[in-house]
Design a protein around this motif. Structure first.
Motif, PDB file in Angstrom:
ATOM      1  N   ALA A 187      -6.095  -1.624  -0.014  1.00 34.22           N
ATOM      2  CA  ALA A 187      -4.950  -0.714  -0.074  1.00 34.22           C
ATOM      3  C   ALA A 187      -5.083   0.157  -1.317  1.00 34.22           C
ATOM      4  N   LEU A 222      -4.260  -5.770  -1.671  1.00 34.23           N
ATOM      5  CA  LEU A 222      -4.180  -5.212  -3.016  1.00 34.23           C
ATOM      6  C   LEU A 222      -5.532  -5.395  -3.706  1.00 34.23           C
ATOM      7  N   ASP A 240      -2.909   2.663  -1.865  1.00 32.94           N
ATOM      8  CA  ASP A 240      -1.571   3.191  -2.145  1.00 32.94           C
ATOM      9  C   ASP A 240      -0.550   2.077  -1.940  1.00 32.94           C
ATOM     10  N   ASP A 241       0.716   2.432  -1.987  1.00 34.87           N
ATOM     11  CA  ASP A 241       1.777   1.426  -1.862  1.00 34.87           C
ATOM     12  C   ASP A 241       2.424   1.410  -0.486  1.00 34.87           C
ATOM     13  N   ASP A 242       1.738   1.949   0.519  1.00 35.70           N
ATOM     14  CA  ASP A 242       2.307   2.012   1.858  1.00 35.70           C
ATOM     15  C   ASP A 242       1.843   0.806   2.668  1.00 35.70           C
ATOM     16  N   PRO A 243       2.702  -0.208   2.858  1.00 43.65           N
ATOM     17  CA  PRO A 243       2.283  -1.405   3.586  1.00 43.65           C
ATOM     18  C   PRO A 243       1.970  -1.125   5.054  1.00 43.65           C
TER      19      PRO A 243
END
Length: 230
Positions: A129, A140, A131-134
């Motif tokens: 990932a 991570l 970015d922080d878009d699940p």
């Protein structure tokens, strides 16, 4: 007519890869082109195979399973590049040679169990990932080395390396530089895990500059997507 269109697209993509490699002082032979054929008919894949393409990427199991079955006689390596739910693992393991979207321990366990049951050796890339878009999937960066250890130790699996999608609205070069750092951390523990799957039609140049070994190209190769027709 369609063969000519695909041949022209392939030549253009190959030229872009060559230019990206020249700029990055890399050998084009280091780059594997994965033709992403989602929503495209099996005939397009057949044409690509006739033109020398050996790696095909799909991201939806229902569509991919049907194509892989229809084209089973062709010398193709099938890459599953979409997010994978555990309830689709049995089907995907049946045809996918490499799964690019392994991002959690539960999925490692499910793929391993099914690979053993089917007597297959399945390659796995850890999706990172960036970015922080699940909703886009991925582990991570801090969790990737441990997950890589799990894949490497799992029966029926082999660890290929890492994969990522550049975040929307961010300079892809900076994102892929972070991926390169994660890839190096994995490779320190697992020297054979050399694959970096990164770069699509819009950002393959930045991906190649940051060490990508596999680029996943759909639109630039086959044109704008249309509804899938069997």
């Amino acid at each position: 007519m369609r063969r000519d269109e695909i041949a022209a697209g392939l030549a253009e993509v190959q030229e872009r890869i060559a230019q990206a490699c020249e700029a990055a002082r890399r050998d084009p032979g280091e780059i594997t082109l994965i033709a992403v054929t989602k929503t495209r008919p099996a005939e397009d894949v057949r044409i690509l195979a006739e033109l020398g393409v050996r790696d095909v990427g799909e991201n939806r199991d229902q569509e991919a399973a049907a194509k892989a079955h229809e084209l089973a006689g062709l010398p193709l390596t099938w890459h599953f590049v979409g997010q994978l739910q555990t309830n689709k693992v049995r089907s995907v393991v049946g045809y996918a040679d490499v799964i690019h979207s392994v991002d959690r321990g539960r999925l490692v366990e499910a793929v391993s169990k099914e690979a053993v049951r089917q007597g297959r050796a399945v390659g796995c890339l850890i999706q990172v990932a960036l970015d922080d878009d699940p909703g886009r999937g991925g582990a991570l960066p801090a969790d990737v080395p441990g997950l890589a250890d799990e894949v490497a130790a799992a029966e029926g699996l082999w660890l290929g390396g890492v994969m990522a999608v550049a975040p929307l609205g961010e300079d892809p070069g900076k994102a892929f530089a972070r991926l390169r750092d994660v890839a190096l951390a994995v490779r320190e523990r697992h020297p054979r895990a050399t694959m970096i799957s990164a770069g699509m039609s819009g950002d393959l140049t930045e991906a190649v500059a940051n060490g990508a070994t596999h680029v996943r190209i759909g639109t630039a190769l086959l044109g704008r997507r249309k509804p899938f027709v069997r």
